[in-house]
Design a protein around this motif. Structure first.
Motif, PDB file in Angstrom:
ATOM      1  N   LEU A  65       0.813  -1.212   0.000  1.00  0.00           N
ATOM      2  CA  LEU A  65       0.000   0.000   0.000  1.00  0.00           C
ATOM      3  C   LEU A  65       0.853   1.271   0.000  1.00  0.00           C
ATOM      4  O   LEU A  65       0.589   2.204  -0.784  1.00  0.00           O
ATOM      5  N   SER A  66       1.867   1.324   0.825  1.00  0.00           N
ATOM      6  CA  SER A  66       2.691   2.540   0.897  1.00  0.00           C
ATOM      7  C   SER A  66       3.365   2.870  -0.436  1.00  0.00           C
ATOM      8  O   SER A  66       3.299   4.020  -0.907  1.00  0.00           O
ATOM      9  N   PRO A  67       4.018   1.920  -1.135  1.00  0.00           N
ATOM     10  CA  PRO A  67       4.610   2.259  -2.437  1.00  0.00           C
ATOM     11  C   PRO A  67       3.573   2.644  -3.484  1.00  0.00           C
ATOM     12  O   PRO A  67       3.801   3.555  -4.289  1.00  0.00           O
ATOM     13  N   LEU A  68       2.402   1.974  -3.482  1.00  0.00           N
ATOM     14  CA  LEU A  68       1.404   2.264  -4.504  1.00  0.00           C
ATOM     15  C   LEU A  68       0.740   3.612  -4.286  1.00  0.00           C
ATOM     16  O   LEU A  68       0.376   4.298  -5.255  1.00  0.00           O
ATOM     17  N   LEU A  69       0.557   4.015  -3.060  1.00  0.00           N
ATOM     18  CA  LEU A  69      -0.079   5.311  -2.801  1.00  0.00           C
ATOM     19  C   LEU A  69       0.772   6.473  -3.300  1.00  0.00           C
ATOM     20  O   LEU A  69       0.251   7.556  -3.589  1.00  0.00           O
ATOM     21  N   SER A  70       2.072   6.245  -3.436  1.00  0.00           N
ATOM     22  CA  SER A  70       2.958   7.314  -3.906  1.00  0.00           C
ATOM     23  C   SER A  70       3.409   7.100  -5.343  1.00  0.00           C
ATOM     24  O   SER A  70       4.288   7.814  -5.823  1.00  0.00           O
ATOM     25  N   GLU A  71       2.825   6.140  -6.070  1.00  0.00           N
ATOM     26  CA  GLU A  71       3.257   5.813  -7.435  1.00  0.00           C
ATOM     27  C   GLU A  71       2.276   6.385  -8.448  1.00  0.00           C
ATOM     28  O   GLU A  71       1.100   6.621  -8.151  1.00  0.00           O
ATOM     29  N   THR A  72       2.738   6.613  -9.672  1.00  0.00           N
ATOM     30  CA  THR A  72       1.870   7.080 -10.764  1.00  0.00           C
ATOM     31  C   THR A  72       1.657   5.934 -11.741  1.00  0.00           C
ATOM     32  O   THR A  72       2.604   5.282 -12.177  1.00  0.00           O
ATOM     33  N   ILE A  73       0.419   5.716 -12.133  1.00  0.00           N
ATOM     34  CA  ILE A  73       0.079   4.555 -12.954  1.00  0.00           C
ATOM     35  C   ILE A  73       0.440   4.741 -14.419  1.00  0.00           C
ATOM     36  O   ILE A  73       0.590   3.782 -15.164  1.00  0.00           O
ATOM     37  N   GLU A  74       0.593   5.984 -14.871  1.00  0.00           N
ATOM     38  CA  GLU A  74       0.808   6.221 -16.293  1.00  0.00           C
ATOM     39  C   GLU A  74       2.096   5.594 -16.808  1.00  0.00           C
ATOM     40  O   GLU A  74       2.235   5.293 -18.000  1.00  0.00           O
ATOM     41  N   GLU A  75       3.080   5.384 -15.942  1.00  0.00           N
ATOM     42  CA  GLU A  75       4.369   4.876 -16.376  1.00  0.00           C
ATOM     43  C   GLU A  75       4.413   3.349 -16.450  1.00  0.00           C
ATOM     44  O   GLU A  75       5.403   2.779 -16.880  1.00  0.00           O
ATOM     45  N   TRP A  76       3.348   2.652 -16.104  1.00  0.00           N
ATOM     46  CA  TRP A  76       3.357   1.200 -16.039  1.00  0.00           C
ATOM     47  C   TRP A  76       3.187   0.569 -17.411  1.00  0.00           C
ATOM     48  O   TRP A  76       2.561   1.135 -18.309  1.00  0.00           O
ATOM     49  N   ASN A  77       3.743  -0.632 -17.564  1.00  0.00           N
ATOM     50  CA  ASN A  77       3.537  -1.431 -18.771  1.00  0.00           C
ATOM     51  C   ASN A  77       2.580  -2.596 -18.511  1.00  0.00           C
ATOM     52  O   ASN A  77       2.486  -3.511 -19.317  1.00  0.00           O
ATOM     53  N   TYR A  78       1.893  -2.567 -17.362  1.00  0.00           N
ATOM     54  CA  TYR A  78       0.862  -3.553 -17.026  1.00  0.00           C
ATOM     55  C   TYR A  78       1.420  -4.980 -16.935  1.00  0.00           C
ATOM     56  O   TYR A  78       0.797  -5.936 -17.365  1.00  0.00           O
ATOM     57  N   THR A  79       2.600  -5.151 -16.433  1.00  0.00           N
ATOM     58  CA  THR A  79       3.184  -6.482 -16.292  1.00  0.00           C
ATOM     59  C   THR A  79       3.538  -6.728 -14.834  1.00  0.00           C
ATOM     60  O   THR A  79       3.755  -5.785 -14.061  1.00  0.00           O
ATOM     61  N   GLU A  80       3.610  -8.012 -14.489  1.00  0.00           N
ATOM     62  CA  GLU A  80       3.971  -8.355 -13.109  1.00  0.00           C
ATOM     63  C   GLU A  80       5.426  -7.983 -12.819  1.00  0.00           C
ATOM     64  O   GLU A  80       5.769  -7.665 -11.688  1.00  0.00           O
ATOM     65  N   LYS A  81       6.260  -7.964 -13.846  1.00  0.00           N
ATOM     66  CA  LYS A  81       7.650  -7.544 -13.650  1.00  0.00           C
ATOM     67  C   LYS A  81       7.719  -6.083 -13.259  1.00  0.00           C
ATOM     68  O   LYS A  81       8.480  -5.688 -12.374  1.00  0.00           O
ATOM     69  N   GLU A  82       6.878  -5.271 -13.906  1.00  0.00           N
ATOM     70  CA  GLU A  82       6.848  -3.850 -13.579  1.00  0.00           C
ATOM     71  C   GLU A  82       6.317  -3.635 -12.165  1.00  0.00           C
ATOM     72  O   GLU A  82       6.836  -2.826 -11.403  1.00  0.00           O
ATOM     73  N   LEU A  83       5.279  -4.378 -11.801  1.00  0.00           N
ATOM     74  CA  LEU A  83       4.720  -4.248 -10.460  1.00  0.00           C
ATOM     75  C   LEU A  83       5.732  -4.700  -9.410  1.00  0.00           C
ATOM     76  O   LEU A  83       5.842  -4.092  -8.343  1.00  0.00           O
ATOM     77  N   SER A  84       6.475  -5.763  -9.702  1.00  0.00           N
ATOM     78  CA  SER A  84       7.454  -6.273  -8.740  1.00  0.00           C
ATOM     79  C   SER A  84       8.562  -5.268  -8.466  1.00  0.00           C
ATOM     80  O   SER A  84       9.165  -5.280  -7.395  1.00  0.00           O
ATOM     81  N   SER A  85       8.844  -4.392  -9.442  1.00  0.00           N
ATOM     82  CA  SER A  85       9.873  -3.379  -9.233  1.00  0.00           C
ATOM     83  C   SER A  85       9.385  -2.225  -8.370  1.00  0.00           C
ATOM     84  O   SER A  85      10.185  -1.443  -7.858  1.00  0.00           O
ATOM     85  N   ILE A  86       8.063  -2.118  -8.197  1.00  0.00           N
ATOM     86  CA  ILE A  86       7.496  -1.022  -7.411  1.00  0.00           C
ATOM     87  C   ILE A  86       7.228  -1.455  -5.983  1.00  0.00           C
ATOM     88  O   ILE A  86       7.548  -0.751  -5.027  1.00  0.00           O
ATOM     89  N   ILE A  87       6.652  -2.635  -5.820  1.00  0.00           N
ATOM     90  CA  ILE A  87       6.348  -3.129  -4.477  1.00  0.00           C
ATOM     91  C   ILE A  87       7.415  -4.138  -4.068  1.00  0.00           C
ATOM     92  O   ILE A  87       8.065  -4.757  -4.914  1.00  0.00           O
TER      93      ILE A  87
END
Length: 506
Positions: A65-87
């Motif tokens: 929750l803490s990393p996602l609340l401060s993240e911007t969704i526009e930069e994502w490529n909608y992959t689990e690899k991208e999500l794993s780098s954020i959380i």
């Protein structure tokens, strides 16, 4: 088809509201399922779903929750690899259907939905209360490991992997039960276990169709060869060392999530009469204890019947002085020997079961003291004779020597029909009952393996681990019925008293 089942087959929608409504329909009246809306970076709607009590909430707040609340969704490529780098979660998996989402939620994972993305992200944050590793109370040993399986599958597989570090140790997982979706794991040693045996076990488990699996006894009852036989055809144990030894012999093990009792197949009568401590003590001691166990096996099954048959029909077999002593103790007994034996055996079994069901603090005292008091009272009242009390007591002690509880139960149950035959036909009835049991044992199979092997059919080389407990260095080969693919367990020349060390201190 009800709404929850039909919805569970739908694909994840682009709309977060549609996904939320679907989950609310599936989990209607489920107070332990939590839905939490939030905004990623303050702009994009998201939803996390989890089951209360099965998730590490501290890690969820800190790493998700803490990393996602401060993240911007526009930069994502909608992959689990991208999500794993954020959380800060290593176990992230994309899911696209609600059937998969339900399975992950039930396993303790957290599901993350993002508005506009037709996927759900399964986050591995499962955590729940579990029992500590303890020594199994029903399989305690003087010498040997003090650890036993728990109700958690990952802990059990880790204990086996710690004992057998080879990559040849294979674990195949199945989900069994329409509603419980219980994890059942088939374990074997590749290159040692027979391929036909592995396929047979996997096929029998794959064919199971049932609402739920709550304990390994369900699996045992659904895959054994002869379900109407009183004798167990699958070995049950809580000990990782027993399972490891069986795997190295070429047998298969079955672990069921939610229970510490594992299954070992195939099993023979002689494997059920062996204790793990037989192999941890010196081989001479192990052999003597094994012989004693075999002796008490027959005492458990036949001693009360033999007493009833001799007193009823064959008094001439008893020495005169002993016969007079028994006759004196029975002169005021109103019942024949058969009724007297049935009365005492039923009372003893009732006391034993009462001791098991009562709280641990008083159970043992009630069973032991109760047997002493009732036996003494019955003798004083003239209902049973003192020799009969002794026979029943010796038989009860003998039944406690069976390493497998299920084997002891089978012997205790078969004791009653043999006793009745002995009371009606004497020694002829006893022999008829025993012959029927032997014929039945010869007809049994455990996953196709003869139940009395290596005695019937005879395998002379394997008798060194049945009649005797041969030294470890002499058991060079595995049992042929399971380990014929890789029969050699160790090379020759392992005997420790070789001449090479005779003069080491000269």
């Amino acid at each position: 088809m009800d709404a929850s089942l039909s919805n569970s087959l739908e694909a994840v929608s682009y709309s977060l509201d549609d996904n939320l409504r679907t989950l609310q329909v599936i989990y209607t009246k489920c107070k332990d399922v939590n839905f939490h809306d939030f905004l990623i970076g303050g702009t994009t709607r998201a939803l996390i779903v989890y089951i209360e009590g099965m998730v590490n909430l501290e890690s969820l707040d800190r790493n998700v929750l803490s990393p996602l609340l401060s993240e911007t969704i526009e930069e994502w490529n909608y992959t689990e690899k991208e999500l794993s780098s954020i959380i800060s979660i290593s176990a992230v998996k994309e899911t696209s259907t609600f059937s998969d989402i339900i399975a992950h939620l039930s396993g303790g994972n957290v599901e993350l939905f993002i508005d506009g993305i037709p996927l759900a992200y399964s986050l591995g944050l499962a955590q729940w209360e579990k029992r500590n590793i303890e020594e199994p109370s029903a399989e305690s040993v003087i010498r040997g490991p003090r650890e036993g399986f728990t109700e958690t599958m990952s802990v059990n597989t880790a204990m086996l992997r710690r004992k057998i570090k080879s990559p040849s140790l294979k674990m195949v997982s199945y989900k069994v039960g329409k509603h419980t979706r219980t994890e059942v794991v088939v374990i074997y040693m590749e290159g040692i276990a027979n391929e036909g045996l592995i396929q047979e076990v996997e096929q029998r488990i794959a064919e199971i169709e049932i609402d739920g699996i709550l304990e390994s006894g369900y699996i045992e009852g659904l895959i054994e060869d002869h379900p109407l036989s009183p004798f167990p055809q699958i070995q049950v144990t809580e000990r990782p060392d027993v399972v490891s030894a069986a795997l190295l012999e070429g047998r298969t093990a079955i672990l069921v999530d939610g229970t510490p009792f594992s299954l070992i197949a195939p099993a023979t009568l002689f494997s059920l009469l062996q204790s793990p401590e037989d192999y941890y003590q010196r081989f001479i001691i192990g052999t003597l204890i094994r012989w004693l166990r075999y002796l008490f096996f027959f005492i458990t099954l036949l001693l009360p019947s033999l007493y009833v048959a001799i007193l009823t029909f064959h008094q001439e077999m008893v020495p005169t002085s002993l016969l007079l002593s028994i006759a004196k103790s029975r002169e005021d007994i109103p019942f024949p020997a058969l009724v007297e034996a049935l009365l005492m055996e039923i009372s003893f079994e009732a006391l034993r079961e009462a001791g098991v069901r009562l709280p641990k603090q008083v159970g043992a005292a009630v069973s032991i003291v109760g047997a002493l008091v009732i036996g003494q009272a019955a003798t004083s009242a003239g209902l049973v004779s003192a020799p009969m009390v002794m026979v029943v007591a010796i038989t009860g002690i003998a039944s406690f020597m069976m390493p497998q509880y299920s084997t002891g139960i089978a012997l205790r149950m078969l004791r009653f029909p043999i006793m009745i035959l002995s009371g009606i036909l004497g020694l002829l009835g006893l022999m008829l009952g025993f012959i029927v049991i032997v014929i039945h044992l010869c007809s049994l199979r455990s996953l196709g393996v003869p139940y009395l092997q290596p005695l019937a059919p005879i395998k002379a080389k394997e008798l060194k681990d049945v009649i005797f407990r041969a030294p470890i260095w002499s058991m060079r080969t595995r049992p042929k019925f399971t380990g014929r693919m890789n029969a050699i367990r160790q090379p020759s020349g392992q005997r420790p008293d070789s001449p090479k060390g005779d003069d080491i201190h000269d």
